[in-house]
Write a protein that holds these residues in place. Structure first.
Motif, PDB file in Angstrom:
ATOM      1  N   LYS A  19      56.346   7.039  15.651  1.00  0.00           N
ATOM      2  CA  LYS A  19      57.395   6.211  15.049  1.00  0.00           C
ATOM      3  C   LYS A  19      58.084   6.852  13.846  1.00  0.00           C
ATOM      4  O   LYS A  19      59.051   6.298  13.332  1.00  0.00           O
ATOM      5  CB  LYS A  19      56.815   4.866  14.607  1.00  0.00           C
ATOM      6  CG  LYS A  19      56.121   4.074  15.699  1.00  0.00           C
ATOM      7  CD  LYS A  19      57.060   3.681  16.815  1.00  0.00           C
ATOM      8  CE  LYS A  19      56.376   2.803  17.846  1.00  0.00           C
ATOM      9  NZ  LYS A  19      57.256   2.500  18.998  1.00  0.00           N
ATOM     10  N   SER A  43      69.992   2.107  15.674  1.00  0.00           N
ATOM     11  CA  SER A  43      70.030   0.849  16.424  1.00  0.00           C
ATOM     12  C   SER A  43      71.088  -0.111  15.886  1.00  0.00           C
ATOM     13  O   SER A  43      71.539  -1.000  16.610  1.00  0.00           O
ATOM     14  CB  SER A  43      68.654   0.183  16.405  1.00  0.00           C
ATOM     15  OG  SER A  43      68.277  -0.165  15.087  1.00  0.00           O
ATOM     16  N   TYR A  48      70.297  -2.613  20.751  1.00  0.00           N
ATOM     17  CA  TYR A  48      68.941  -2.858  20.251  1.00  0.00           C
ATOM     18  C   TYR A  48      68.902  -3.584  18.908  1.00  0.00           C
ATOM     19  O   TYR A  48      67.833  -4.030  18.492  1.00  0.00           O
ATOM     20  CB  TYR A  48      68.193  -1.533  20.124  1.00  0.00           C
ATOM     21  CG  TYR A  48      67.996  -0.838  21.447  1.00  0.00           C
ATOM     22  CD1 TYR A  48      67.025  -1.273  22.339  1.00  0.00           C
ATOM     23  CD2 TYR A  48      68.798   0.243  21.807  1.00  0.00           C
ATOM     24  CE1 TYR A  48      66.848  -0.644  23.570  1.00  0.00           C
ATOM     25  CE2 TYR A  48      68.628   0.879  23.032  1.00  0.00           C
ATOM     26  CZ  TYR A  48      67.655   0.432  23.906  1.00  0.00           C
ATOM     27  OH  TYR A  48      67.486   1.058  25.114  1.00  0.00           O
ATOM     28  N   PHE A  54      62.715  -4.937  20.698  1.00  0.00           N
ATOM     29  CA  PHE A  54      62.857  -3.886  19.695  1.00  0.00           C
ATOM     30  C   PHE A  54      62.363  -4.390  18.340  1.00  0.00           C
ATOM     31  O   PHE A  54      61.723  -3.649  17.574  1.00  0.00           O
ATOM     32  CB  PHE A  54      64.321  -3.441  19.609  1.00  0.00           C
ATOM     33  CG  PHE A  54      64.506  -2.077  19.014  1.00  0.00           C
ATOM     34  CD1 PHE A  54      64.067  -0.941  19.667  1.00  0.00           C
ATOM     35  CD2 PHE A  54      65.136  -1.923  17.785  1.00  0.00           C
ATOM     36  CE1 PHE A  54      64.241   0.321  19.132  1.00  0.00           C
ATOM     37  CE2 PHE A  54      65.307  -0.668  17.227  1.00  0.00           C
ATOM     38  CZ  PHE A  54      64.867   0.461  17.904  1.00  0.00           C
ATOM     39  N   GLN A  57      58.621  -4.318  18.230  1.00  0.00           N
ATOM     40  CA  GLN A  57      58.154  -2.979  17.888  1.00  0.00           C
ATOM     41  C   GLN A  57      58.279  -2.720  16.385  1.00  0.00           C
ATOM     42  O   GLN A  57      57.403  -2.094  15.774  1.00  0.00           O
ATOM     43  CB  GLN A  57      58.959  -1.928  18.645  1.00  0.00           C
ATOM     44  CG  GLN A  57      58.772  -1.930  20.142  1.00  0.00           C
ATOM     45  CD  GLN A  57      59.584  -0.821  20.801  1.00  0.00           C
ATOM     46  OE1 GLN A  57      59.549   0.331  20.379  1.00  0.00           O
ATOM     47  NE2 GLN A  57      60.327  -1.181  21.836  1.00  0.00           N
ATOM     48  N   ALA A  58      59.371  -3.195  15.796  1.00  0.00           N
ATOM     49  CA  ALA A  58      59.584  -3.000  14.360  1.00  0.00           C
ATOM     50  C   ALA A  58      58.532  -3.737  13.547  1.00  0.00           C
ATOM     51  O   ALA A  58      58.056  -3.246  12.515  1.00  0.00           O
ATOM     52  CB  ALA A  58      60.986  -3.464  13.968  1.00  0.00           C
ATOM     53  N   TRP A 128      66.457   2.208  11.736  1.00  0.00           N
ATOM     54  CA  TRP A 128      65.659   2.265  12.961  1.00  0.00           C
ATOM     55  C   TRP A 128      66.436   3.056  14.004  1.00  0.00           C
ATOM     56  O   TRP A 128      67.586   2.725  14.313  1.00  0.00           O
ATOM     57  CB  TRP A 128      65.392   0.880  13.530  1.00  0.00           C
ATOM     58  CG  TRP A 128      64.683  -0.073  12.624  1.00  0.00           C
ATOM     59  CD1 TRP A 128      64.002   0.202  11.474  1.00  0.00           C
ATOM     60  CD2 TRP A 128      64.609  -1.506  12.794  1.00  0.00           C
ATOM     61  NE1 TRP A 128      63.499  -0.942  10.924  1.00  0.00           N
ATOM     62  CE2 TRP A 128      63.857  -2.005  11.710  1.00  0.00           C
ATOM     63  CE3 TRP A 128      65.101  -2.376  13.753  1.00  0.00           C
ATOM     64  CZ2 TRP A 128      63.588  -3.369  11.565  1.00  0.00           C
ATOM     65  CZ3 TRP A 128      64.838  -3.726  13.623  1.00  0.00           C
ATOM     66  CH2 TRP A 128      64.083  -4.224  12.536  1.00  0.00           C
ATOM     67  N   ALA A 130      66.752   4.143  17.975  1.00  0.00           N
ATOM     68  CA  ALA A 130      66.357   3.715  19.311  1.00  0.00           C
ATOM     69  C   ALA A 130      66.312   4.949  20.200  1.00  0.00           C
ATOM     70  O   ALA A 130      67.328   5.610  20.406  1.00  0.00           O
ATOM     71  CB  ALA A 130      67.344   2.696  19.866  1.00  0.00           C
ATOM     72  N   LEU A 135      61.192   2.543  19.330  1.00  0.00           N
ATOM     73  CA  LEU A 135      61.569   2.516  17.910  1.00  0.00           C
ATOM     74  C   LEU A 135      61.064   3.745  17.175  1.00  0.00           C
ATOM     75  O   LEU A 135      59.923   4.171  17.355  1.00  0.00           O
ATOM     76  CB  LEU A 135      60.985   1.266  17.251  1.00  0.00           C
ATOM     77  CG  LEU A 135      61.158   1.182  15.730  1.00  0.00           C
ATOM     78  CD1 LEU A 135      62.401   0.379  15.383  1.00  0.00           C
ATOM     79  CD2 LEU A 135      59.942   0.563  15.063  1.00  0.00           C
TER      80      LEU A 135
END
Length: 222
Positions: A19, A43, A48, A54, A57-58, A128, A130, A135
């Motif tokens: 990440k 993103s 996203y 998404f 994931q963040a 972020w 994508a 991510l």
């Protein structure tokens, strides 16, 4: 340099999860660092930006950062209160009545000891990447130990207003909601004040408008 400290000591779990970028070289004297290339596109403005998966994931990635360490700081909130009372005296375009209400709220707030964790400082889609739906996180230039909820401040007034399902997905990924009552309301007040004053000083009208809107909404709830 905040970003160098972050990459030297606190991005390890994010790197292991694919990440964040690896720190390849750094020079304190030159204030220089070289990071591994991160594939993907911003993103923000993409499909996203508001995507619940998404955001999940963040949330999970942020938990990796926050979970590494914590410390109890009895004076953290009191120091911030004084800092923002001084900030209120700088040039800005906040209405006088709002200024009086802001000052009253800050002075009447009874801060409690704060639990601080490693925070990104600007956790939102503009930082972020994508990468085929995955991510990746960039820009640790505002890294600092703060309350965990501070990394949710921008999302709460931007993307999550449009997509509450993205907020729910983010919190699912994070594991819980770190925002707490009065402390969160004061945090949003400070975020709005800092945004409005800084943006006015640099001439960023759009960002200033966002800060003023944040203040208006927080004051309306007082």
């Amino acid at each position: 340099m905040r970003e160098l400290l972050a990459h030297r000591r606190y991005t390890g779990p994010l790197i292991e999860a694919g990440k964040a970028a690896k720190l390849l070289h750094a020079s304190d004297s030159l204030r220089l660092m070289i990071l591994d290339f991160q594939p993907g596109e911003l993103s923000a403005g993409s499909e996203y930006e508001f995507d619940p998966e998404f955001h999940r994931q963040a949330g999970a990635a942020l938990k990796l950062l926050h979970s590494q360490a914590q410390c109890l700081d009895p004076g953290y909130e009191a120091r911030l209160t004084q800092k923002f009372l001084v900030l209120l005296e700088r040039e800005h375009r906040i209405e006088p009545a709002a200024c009086r209400q802001i000052e009253q709220m800050l002075r009447s707030y009874e801060p409690q000891p704060a639990v601080l964790v490693p925070t990104h400082g600007d956790w939102q889609p503009r930082n972020w990447l994508a990468d085929q739906g995955g991510l990746r996180v960039i820009d640790f230039g505002r890294f600092e130990f703060r309350p965990a909820a501070s990394d949710l401040a921008r999302l709460a007034v931007q993307q999550w207003r449009v997509r509450p399902d993205s907020e729910a997905a983010f919190l699912q990924g994070y594991g819980h909601d770190p925002r707490e009552g009065e402390a969160w309301r004061i945090m949003q007040l400070r975020e709005g004040l800092g945004t409005a004053v800084w943006a006015h000083q640099v001439g960023d009208r759009d960002f200033e408008a966002q800060g003023l809107q944040m203040l208006a909404e927080t004051l309306a709830q007082a």
